[in-house]
Design an enzyme around this catalytic site. Structure first.
Site, PDB file in Angstrom:
ATOM      1  CE  LYS A  33      -2.394  -9.496  -6.824  1.00 41.09           C
ATOM      2  NZ  LYS A  33      -3.501 -10.469  -6.769  1.00 41.09           N
ATOM      3  CE1 TYR A 253      -6.836  24.339 -11.424  1.00 45.75           C
ATOM      4  CE2 TYR A 253      -5.652  22.642 -10.205  1.00 45.75           C
ATOM      5  CZ  TYR A 253      -5.717  23.541 -11.245  1.00 45.75           C
ATOM      6  OH  TYR A 253      -4.674  23.649 -12.106  1.00 45.75           O
TER       7      TYR A 253
HETATM    8  C1  LIG Z   1      -3.530 -10.889  -5.383  1.00 49.10           C
HETATM    9  C2  LIG Z   1      -3.768 -12.277  -4.948  1.00 49.10           C
HETATM   10  C3  LIG Z   1      -3.418 -12.683  -3.653  1.00 49.10           C
HETATM   11  C4  LIG Z   1      -2.929 -11.723  -2.595  1.00 49.10           C
HETATM   12  O1  LIG Z   1      -4.051 -11.061  -2.040  1.00 49.10           O
HETATM   13  P1  LIG Z   1      -3.892 -10.086  -0.773  1.00 49.10           P
HETATM   14  O2  LIG Z   1      -5.292  -9.751  -0.413  1.00 49.10           O
HETATM   15  O3  LIG Z   1      -3.136  -8.894  -1.252  1.00 49.10           O
HETATM   16  O4  LIG Z   1      -3.170 -10.855   0.245  1.00 49.10           O
HETATM   17  C5  LIG Z   1      -3.561 -14.018  -3.330  1.00 49.10           C
HETATM   18  N1  LIG Z   1      -4.041 -14.911  -4.235  1.00 49.10           N
HETATM   19  C6  LIG Z   1      -4.417 -14.550  -5.477  1.00 49.10           C
HETATM   20  C7  LIG Z   1      -4.952 -15.564  -6.413  1.00 49.10           C
HETATM   21  C8  LIG Z   1      -4.300 -13.218  -5.877  1.00 49.10           C
HETATM   22  O5  LIG Z   1      -4.682 -12.863  -7.109  1.00 49.10           O
END
Ligand SMILES: *Cc1c(COP(=O)(O)O)cnc(C)c1O
Length: 358
Positions: A33, A253
């Site tokens: 994702k 800055y």
């Molecule tokens: C994003 C997500 C994961 C992966 O989580 P990590 O901590 O990056 O391993 C697993 N399951 C669900 C439902 C998620 O939304």
């Protein structure tokens, strides 16, 4: 060309994926994702395609990008559909679908589907974000079966505190899951990266590793399995200007840093518009030509300053690693009061340069 870029090592990605499989002894959906946590979802999917059991993304838009690139492996939509009108596309493109709310269940019951769905039925075991209430869970499972619209059901839930080894909340969530799924015959999926790395007692037919694939540890403390991860991304750039300053001169800055002694300051082509965190304070580690140094003063949009005082060999054109194998993204994240997940996802403008494609 501006020297800022993110190198992505696809062999390290594959090695981390295999570690997730080895530690869990389960099938693994590689979580891609948010453009594979900033690493480029299509390229990461292609690199894993030969060995991955499947992929997981947040929404249909992300899934269709992978399908359009020719990725034919299973793809799970982690939040299912947002509108019932997505269902025909989900079927057409053979996507797997989380059901986390009763309205989704009802939409499936009422839909005319060309083929039965593969559903991951999500239980809220205590994170209280999405997922069915335990009292609705067995009933929802039976309704899915009875609907005739479903080919396969996987039982899933998500942990809120698996990144805190020894925290009893994970055990409590597991107990809620075990109670709610009594009598339901189906595969289960509970473990994200921290649970793959630190919770071997949690049952799983399918694991869902995300951050560990990219080689960053989800834990604040060192952890034996996490120490085996290989950072996939190296964010790098070069020194584009050098200043010799006497004591008492401000840098950047807001004059947030003032030289305490005569200093050599290097200016690096990297800033918050690239996704480097503006909140990283003076002292945040960087590597310059393989030697440790630190950030000085405020990060600006396109540039940041580093200390070259103790590095007489370093100067114009020196290579700077902002994070990667030598400076861990988790260490930068901790300094900036965030997590490596956010650093990776915030990356922009810098080109991604890939290596390790078979
Ligand atoms: C994003 C997500 C994961 C992966 O989580 P990590 O901590 O990056 O391993 C697993 N399951 C669900 C439902 C998620 O939304």
């Amino acid at each position: 060309m501006r020297p800022a870029r993110a190198l992505v090592d696809l062999q390290a990605l594959r090695d981390n994926y295999q570690l997730a499989r080895e530690l869990s002894g389960a099938k693994a959906l590689a979580v891609l994702k948010a453009d594979a946590y900033g690493h480029g979802a299509v390229r990461c999917a292609q690199a894993l395609h030969a060995e991955a059991d499947g992929f997981a993304v947040a929404c249909i838009e992300e899934a269709l990008e992978l399908r359009a690139a020719g990725i034919s492996a299973p793809i799970l939509l982690l939040e299912g559909f947002f509108e019932a009108s997505e269902l025909p596309l989900i079927v057409e493109h053979d996507l797997w679908c989380v059901v986390h709310g009763l309205w989704q269940l009802q939409a499936i019951e009422q839909a005319q589907l060309a083929k039965p769905l593969n559903v991951w039925l999500k239980l809220d075991t205590g994170m209280h974000r999405v997922g069915l209430h335990p009292s609705d869970y067995p009933g929802a499972y039976q309704r899915l079966l009875a609907s005739g619209k479903v080919a396969k059901i996987v039982l899933m839930s998500h942990f809120a505190r698996a990144d805190e080894p020894g925290c009893s909340r994970t055990t409590e969530q597991l107990a809620v899951f075990e109670t709610a799924r009594q009598g339901l015959r189906a595969e289960v999926s509970l473990r994200n990266s921290p649970a793959v790395l630190a919770w071997p007692q949690v049952p799983s037919d399918w694991v869902r590793p995300g951050i560990m694939l990219y080689g960053a540890s989800p834990f604040e403390e060192t952890q034996a399995h996490a120490a085996r991860l290989q950072p996939v991304m190296t964010l790098e750039s070069k020194v584009i200007s050098v200043r010799e300053l006497p004591a008492g001169e401000p840098v950047g800055y807001g004059a947030r840093f003032v030289t305490g002694q005569p200093s050599r300051v290097g200016v690096v082509a990297m800033g918050y518009a690239d996704g480097y965190p503006r909140h990283a304070p003076t002292g945040t580690p960087v590597m310059i030509d393989g030697q440790r140094s630190q950030l000085l003063g405020r990060v600006s949009m396109d540039m940041l300053c580093v200390d070259l005082s103790h590095l007489p060999q370093a100067g114009l054109g020196s290579r700077v690693e902002l994070w990667g194998r030598q400076v861990l993204a988790s260490d930068v994240a901790m300094q900036a009061e965030t997590i490596p997940y956010e650093l990776f996802c915030n990356l922009r403008r810098v080109p991604l340069v890939y290596s390790g494609q078979p």
